[in-house]
Design a protein around this motif. Structure first.
Motif, PDB file in Angstrom:
ATOM      1  N   ALA A 138       0.859  -1.188  -0.039  1.00 31.61           N
ATOM      2  CA  ALA A 138      -0.073   0.048  -0.067  1.00 31.61           C
ATOM      3  C   ALA A 138       0.879   1.197   0.049  1.00 31.61           C
ATOM      4  CB  ALA A 138      -1.089   0.070   1.183  1.00 31.61           C
ATOM      5  N   GLY A 139       0.437   2.199  -0.559  1.00 33.06           N
ATOM      6  CA  GLY A 139       1.368   3.578  -0.729  1.00 33.06           C
ATOM      7  C   GLY A 139       2.217   3.522  -1.966  1.00 33.06           C
ATOM      8  N   GLY A 140       2.164   2.496  -2.720  1.00 35.15           N
ATOM      9  CA  GLY A 140       3.037   2.321  -3.837  1.00 35.15           C
ATOM     10  C   GLY A 140       3.162   3.535  -4.713  1.00 35.15           C
ATOM     11  N   GLY A 141       2.127   4.484  -4.518  1.00 30.12           N
ATOM     12  CA  GLY A 141       2.184   5.654  -5.520  1.00 30.12           C
ATOM     13  C   GLY A 141       2.907   6.895  -4.936  1.00 30.12           C
TER      14      GLY A 141
ATOM     15  N   GLY B 123     -20.352   2.991  -7.789  1.00 29.58           N
ATOM     16  CA  GLY B 123     -20.795   3.125  -6.487  1.00 29.58           C
ATOM     17  C   GLY B 123     -20.089   4.200  -5.746  1.00 29.58           C
ATOM     18  N   PRO B 124     -20.740   4.512  -4.480  1.00 33.11           N
ATOM     19  CA  PRO B 124     -20.105   5.760  -3.794  1.00 33.11           C
ATOM     20  C   PRO B 124     -18.569   5.537  -3.381  1.00 33.11           C
ATOM     21  CG  PRO B 124     -21.561   4.381  -2.271  1.00 33.11           C
ATOM     22  CD  PRO B 124     -21.828   4.018  -3.761  1.00 33.11           C
ATOM     23  N   ASP B 125     -18.121   4.150  -3.463  1.00 29.06           N
ATOM     24  CA  ASP B 125     -16.783   3.892  -3.006  1.00 29.06           C
ATOM     25  C   ASP B 125     -15.926   3.364  -4.143  1.00 29.06           C
ATOM     26  OD1 ASP B 125     -16.401   3.883   0.047  1.00 29.06           O
ATOM     27  OD2 ASP B 125     -18.243   2.739  -0.199  1.00 29.06           O
ATOM     28  N   ASP B 126     -16.278   3.655  -5.386  1.00 27.65           N
ATOM     29  CA  ASP B 126     -15.501   3.541  -6.736  1.00 27.65           C
ATOM     30  C   ASP B 126     -14.367   4.385  -6.573  1.00 27.65           C
ATOM     31  OD1 ASP B 126     -14.622   4.184  -9.387  1.00 27.65           O
ATOM     32  OD2 ASP B 126     -16.269   3.155  -9.857  1.00 27.65           O
ATOM     33  N   GLY B 127     -13.157   3.779  -6.485  1.00 27.33           N
ATOM     34  CA  GLY B 127     -11.853   4.470  -6.510  1.00 27.33           C
ATOM     35  C   GLY B 127     -11.701   5.400  -7.188  1.00 27.33           C
ATOM     36  N   ARG B 128     -12.371   5.430  -8.455  1.00 28.19           N
ATOM     37  CA  ARG B 128     -12.237   6.910  -9.229  1.00 28.19           C
ATOM     38  C   ARG B 128     -12.802   8.191  -8.582  1.00 28.19           C
ATOM     39  NH1 ARG B 128     -14.444   3.593 -14.482  1.00 28.19           N
ATOM     40  NH2 ARG B 128     -15.950   2.791 -12.649  1.00 28.19           N
ATOM     41  N   ARG B 129     -14.204   7.654  -8.085  1.00 22.96           N
ATOM     42  CA  ARG B 129     -15.053   8.710  -7.451  1.00 22.96           C
ATOM     43  C   ARG B 129     -14.328   9.311  -6.156  1.00 22.96           C
ATOM     44  NH1 ARG B 129     -18.874   9.026  -3.080  1.00 22.96           N
ATOM     45  NH2 ARG B 129     -20.443  10.693  -3.478  1.00 22.96           N
ATOM     46  N   THR B 130     -13.697   8.335  -5.385  1.00 21.65           N
ATOM     47  CA  THR B 130     -13.054   8.870  -4.122  1.00 21.65           C
ATOM     48  C   THR B 130     -11.705   9.531  -4.425  1.00 21.65           C
ATOM     49  OG1 THR B 130     -12.046   6.736  -3.953  1.00 21.65           O
ATOM     50  CG2 THR B 130     -14.028   6.851  -2.852  1.00 21.65           C
ATOM     51  N   ALA B 131     -11.007   9.060  -5.404  1.00 28.92           N
ATOM     52  CA  ALA B 131      -9.787   9.908  -5.950  1.00 28.92           C
ATOM     53  C   ALA B 131     -10.059  11.222  -6.240  1.00 28.92           C
ATOM     54  CB  ALA B 131      -8.933   9.245  -6.883  1.00 28.92           C
ATOM     55  N   ALA B 132     -11.044  11.353  -6.969  1.00 30.34           N
ATOM     56  CA  ALA B 132     -11.489  12.690  -7.583  1.00 30.34           C
ATOM     57  C   ALA B 132     -11.999  13.651  -6.538  1.00 30.34           C
ATOM     58  CB  ALA B 132     -12.756  12.423  -8.613  1.00 30.34           C
ATOM     59  N   LEU B 133     -12.784  12.969  -5.655  1.00 36.75           N
ATOM     60  CA  LEU B 133     -13.281  13.852  -4.312  1.00 36.75           C
ATOM     61  C   LEU B 133     -12.141  14.546  -3.420  1.00 36.75           C
ATOM     62  CD1 LEU B 133     -16.390  11.580  -3.291  1.00 36.75           C
ATOM     63  CD2 LEU B 133     -16.370  14.039  -4.221  1.00 36.75           C
ATOM     64  N   VAL B 134     -11.145  13.331  -3.508  1.00 38.61           N
ATOM     65  CA  VAL B 134      -9.927  13.905  -2.565  1.00 38.61           C
ATOM     66  C   VAL B 134      -9.177  14.933  -3.101  1.00 38.61           C
ATOM     67  CG1 VAL B 134      -7.669  13.208  -1.573  1.00 38.61           C
ATOM     68  CG2 VAL B 134      -9.676  11.463  -1.151  1.00 38.61           C
ATOM     69  N   GLY B 135      -9.091  15.203  -4.388  1.00 42.93           N
ATOM     70  CA  GLY B 135      -8.464  16.090  -5.204  1.00 42.93           C
ATOM     71  C   GLY B 135      -9.261  17.217  -5.217  1.00 42.93           C
TER      72      GLY B 135
ATOM     73  N   LEU C  47     -15.207  13.035   3.254  1.00 41.51           N
ATOM     74  CA  LEU C  47     -15.352  12.008   2.352  1.00 41.51           C
ATOM     75  C   LEU C  47     -16.733  11.291   2.966  1.00 41.51           C
ATOM     76  CD1 LEU C  47     -11.938  10.540   1.518  1.00 41.51           C
ATOM     77  CD2 LEU C  47     -13.436  11.658   0.255  1.00 41.51           C
ATOM     78  N   ALA C  48     -16.676  11.010   4.163  1.00 39.81           N
ATOM     79  CA  ALA C  48     -18.026  10.524   4.970  1.00 39.81           C
ATOM     80  C   ALA C  48     -19.172  11.322   4.369  1.00 39.81           C
ATOM     81  CB  ALA C  48     -17.681  10.441   6.396  1.00 39.81           C
TER      82      ALA C  48
ATOM     83  N   ASP D 280     -10.746   5.779   5.088  1.00 39.05           N
ATOM     84  CA  ASP D 280      -9.707   5.383   5.067  1.00 39.05           C
ATOM     85  C   ASP D 280      -8.808   5.012   3.765  1.00 39.05           C
ATOM     86  OD1 ASP D 280      -9.018   6.120   7.928  1.00 39.05           O
ATOM     87  OD2 ASP D 280     -10.194   4.453   8.715  1.00 39.05           O
ATOM     88  N   ALA D 281      -9.904   3.738   3.302  1.00 35.34           N
ATOM     89  CA  ALA D 281      -9.165   3.302   2.142  1.00 35.34           C
ATOM     90  C   ALA D 281      -9.502   4.293   0.971  1.00 35.34           C
ATOM     91  CB  ALA D 281     -10.396   1.913   1.780  1.00 35.34           C
ATOM     92  N   ALA D 282     -10.343   5.080   1.036  1.00 37.54           N
ATOM     93  CA  ALA D 282     -10.326   6.197  -0.188  1.00 37.54           C
ATOM     94  C   ALA D 282      -9.284   6.931   0.030  1.00 37.54           C
ATOM     95  CB  ALA D 282     -11.577   7.004   0.244  1.00 37.54           C
TER      96      ALA D 282
END
Length: 834
Positions: free
Chosen positions: A179-182, A311-323, A346-347, A355-357
């Motif tokens: 995890a954190g490979g990026g 869905g709400p936890d789609d990785g694409r969605r959560t990454a865009a929300l964080v950005g 995010l919640a 956390d995963a997001a």
């Protein structure tokens, strides 16, 4: 002076309002809206900066933004930078912000016309930054651009270089980990450290130490100052080439498939590039990159394209929300956000596993992870505790791990992370490479004041110095520049505005000693670069230093050669930078260098009034010449009427100050007494006309915004096929036709953040009833200090004004510069004077 605010009753006016816009795509749970947003004629105001509160308040800021995409604009929402384009071309509303220690306000104009209020109480304003960043590279207008390289081109080049560094950093990522490979560099180390602490493998004190760069020899002797020929002026560089028809058509097809308005096609291509259609098809949440599109609208667009796959936890969605959360935080002045605040936000966006997001966003390179807390170096006694294992490694004492200071994690965008690290390294380089044995005693003896002499002596032995003081204290940097040039050094002063440059030139008596900061970095002003590409300077004094954002400061410091001296001079009480960061305040707080505090007070009744505000006191002052006048009003309509009367009649008659030398300052752009309403009333009285040049007539006072955070006052002279011709402080500027609507506004009335760094013979500060919640000590301090000879306060906020001065100080911005400086610089480098 008449009765001070708070002694006369006031009434609250209706809150600021803006013209509504049609909804953008994906209207929440009901799916995408078929209609696109439209922008009213007042949608794009001059950019202003905003900061949010300190880390403890970040959760409130971001949760409020997450919970409601539409909220009432606070009166201080001075920065309402909604990008206005014709509905057939674009449907993007832009983001506005404000800050306290620097934040005047942040209001994000959403795609449906409502505004999400994200204002800090201390009053700085946020730079207007559309998601595509297209306006960040526009040309400068407060100084004559260079024939070879315009200011806009220089800004583009600097951004291009920064992006290349970011891409290089991403390309140097280490081998993948679970995890954190990026991550790479410091961020990867911090993530590993947190995991080690959480697993009990190591103590939190074992990480995050940094080593200061080794000093390099200073130049053997100063180089003589050389005169530079003036550079010819050129028109502002036109906007970038329009998107290709093929790219626009492809994006329109995708938008139509997702039920989004075709009007979003052009801003989508501007934000995402020629491959926007492919990006949107594979990751519909890229639509959040278009300014004004809200998360629920992007969700509807994604549902229409992906169906049950999303869905709400789609990785694409959560990454865009964080950005998006980090971009919004930057508009409020933060360079980083507490990871806990991001998870909470995010919640609020229905993400079930924040956390995963967050971890996913870090691994995808959307955000970088940083740690703060714990001792820089482990306690050597801890190494003696515990028994070695079979590999000879001593296990940490569990008790010591439990007692270790917790590591607080932050998330930030890589552009600001790189800027802060580069700035910290650059400042440390200047501290370590300066010749500290120079003897300027004789020059100090001839200084015009004790504070000026102290500044000269301090700069003689330090590569970095912070100088603080009010308006009268600006004479001290001027004396320093004159003394340094008398010693044969190449010394120069850089101000935030053209007005500041003129005042500095008058103080030194030599126009060649003063430039604007934008003109210096673009090459339009100043000595140019040496053979190594560094600014050909031995001493640079930056006035109005609180207006420096972290990216601009990093570019400036990187341009200084080893051995050069840098002085950051400014008033800590004014509103801060329009961009992210709080450079001046962080350098002061880190005690990273000698500090000289001026003992020169600001003179006269206005100086006495403003000095009291700076320490939280709104005092009555004797004004026998009516230097300060309070004008009570009952409502916003009366406020506008009395303001026009003061500018057009009362001030010219009583003080012989013409209307064109009186500046009106108010809290917000919207509302019944905001800048738009005041400018409309003042134009009707002072320069009526049909507005035949895109709403402007010859003789109109305007403010030109060539880049976010830079407001340049000017006067309309004419218009032709090339564009709108302005006179900005004696500098001719041509604004291309396609840029007029988004970068030029009437300027009889400005916000306090737009007015920062400038002064006029007279100032009229307008405080209607709906301005109460937008007031803060820095806002009042900045606004009241803009008048040189006269200040009129059109007062309708009753007790809110003294309350703001006494109880609403500047709010902190979350940044990393201070701890970075504290880790890099040794205590002896930060010895203070003054």
């Amino acid at each position: 002076m008449t009765a001070l605010p708070g002694e006369t009753p006031g009434t609250d006016d209706a809150p600021a309002e803006d013209a509504p816009a049609a909804p953008a795509p994906g209207g929440g749970a009901d799916g995408p809206s078929p209609d696109g947003p439209t922008a009213g004629p007042d949608a794009a105001e001059a950019p202003e900066a905003a900061t949010g509160g300190a880390a403890g308040a970040d959760a409130v800021d971001v949760v409020a933004e997450a919970a409601s995409a539409s909220s009432e604009e606070p009166p201080e929402a001075v920065e309402e930078s909604a990008k206005t384009e014709k509905p057939s071309e674009a449907a993007n509303s832009s983001v506005a912000s404000a800050d306290g220690s620097a934040a005047e306000e942040t209001s994000e104009t959403s795609a449906d016309g409502s505004e999400s209020a994200e204002a800090s109480a201390d009053g700085s304003e946020s730079a207007e930054a559309s998601a595509d960043g297209s306006e960040t590279a526009e040309g400068s207008a407060d100084a004559a651009p260079a024939a070879e390289l315009s200011e806009a081109q220089a800004e583009l080049a600097a951004q291009r270089e920064l992006r290349e560094r970011i891409e290089k950093r991403k390309a140097e990522k280490a081998a993948p980990i679970s995890a954190g490979g990026g991550l790479s560099g410091t961020a990867a180390d911090l993530l590993a450290a947190v995991r080690a602490v959480e697993s009990g493998e190591k103590a939190g004190t074992a990480f995050f130490a940094r080593t200061a760069p080794a000093p390099t020899p200073a130049p053997a002797s100063p180089r003589p100052a050389t005169a530079q020929p003036p550079r010819p002026a050129v028109p502002e560089v036109p906007a970038p080439q329009a998107a290709s028809p093929e790219a626009l058509e492809a994006v329109r097809a995708v938008l139509a498939q997702g039920g989004a308005p075709e009007a979003l096609a052009r801003p989508a291509v501007d934000a995402l590039g020629e491959l926007a259609a492919e990006l949107l098809r594979t990751d519909p949440w890229h639509l959040l990159a278009v300014s004004g599109v809200r998360p629920e609208q992007a969700d509807g667009f994604a549902r229409a394209l992906l169906g049950s796959e999303c869905g709400p936890d789609d990785g694409r969605r959560t990454a865009a929300l964080v950005g998006r959360l980090l971009e919004q935080a930057a508009l409020r002045g933060h360079t980083a956000l507490d990871a806990a605040a991001v998870r909470t936000a995010l919640a609020g966006h229905a993400v079930r596993d924040p956390d995963a997001a967050v971890l996913n966003a870090v691994e995808e390179g959307v955000a970088l992870l940083f740690g703060e807390g714990g001792d820089a170096e482990p306690d050597e006694t801890d190494a003696e505790d515990g028994e070695p294992d079979e590999d000879g490694v001593r296990e940490a004492d569990p008790t010591a791990v439990a007692d270790a200071a917790p590591v607080r994690m932050f998330l930030g965008l890589d552009r600001y992370a790189l800027a802060e690290e580069s700035l910290a390294d650059g400042l440390a380089r200047l501290v370590n490479t300066c010749e500290k044995t120079a003897d300027w005693t004789e020059a100090a003896a001839g200084a015009p004041s004790p504070s000026a002499a102290e500044l000269i002596r301090t700069v003689a032995s330090a590569g970095l110095v912070v100088h603080s003081g009010g308006e009268a204290a600006r004479a001290e940097p001027a004396a320093l520049i004159a003394a340094a040039r008398g010693l044969g050094l190449r010394a120069l002063g850089a101000a935030h505005s053209e007005d500041g440059r003129r005042r500095l030139a008058a103080a030194t008596g030599d126009p060649a000693t003063a430039v604007t900061l934008a003109g210096l970095l673009s090459g339009a002003q100043g000595p140019g670069r040496d053979e190594d590409g560094a600014l050909a300077l031995d001493l640079l004094v930056v006035l109005d230093a609180p207006q420096l954002d972290v990216e601009g400061a990093a570019v400036l410091v990187e341009a200084l050669a080893d051995g050069a001296r840098l002085v950051l001079s400014g008033d800590p009480g004014v509103l801060g930078s329009a961009g992210a960061g709080r450079v001046f305040a962080d350098v002061l707080a880190a005690r990273a260098c000698p500090q000289v505090v001026s003992r020169t007070p600001d003179p006269g009744p206005i100086g006495e009034l403003v000095s009291g505000i700076g320490i939280g006191e709104l005092n009555q002052v004797d004004a026998p010449g009516k230097e300060v006048v309070i004008v009570p009003v009952r409502d916003a309509g009366e406020a506008v009427h009395r303001t026009v009367q003061l500018v057009a009649d009362s001030v010219p008659r009583a003080f012989s100050i013409p209307a064109e030398e009186t500046q009106v300052i108010t809290v917000g752009h919207g509302g019944a007494a905001g800048t738009r309403a005041l400018n409309e009333a003042l134009k009707q009285r002072l320069n009526p006309g049909p507005g035949r040049f895109g709403g402007f007539d010859p003789g109109d006072r305007v403010v030109h915004v060539p880049a976010p955070g830079r407001a340049v006052p000017g006067v309309v002279r004419s218009a032709d096929g090339e564009g709108l011709h302005l006179d900005c402080g004696g500098v001719p500027v041509v604004v291309p036709q396609e840029r007029v609507e988004s970068s030029v506004r009437h300027g009889w009335a400005l916000s306090a953040h737009q007015a920062a760094g400038m002064r006029w013979p007279a100032a009229v500060v307008v405080l209607p009833g709906d301005a109460a919640q937008g007031l803060s000590r820095p806002w009042v301090y900045t606004a009241f200090g803009r008048g040189e000879r006269h200040l009129s306060v059109v007062h309708g906020v009753d007790r809110a004004l003294p309350h703001a001065v006494a109880e609403v100080p500047a709010q902190e911005r979350t940044t990393r510069l201070r701890p970075l400086l504290e880790a890099l610089l040794t205590p002896d480098a930060a010895s203070s004077t003054g």
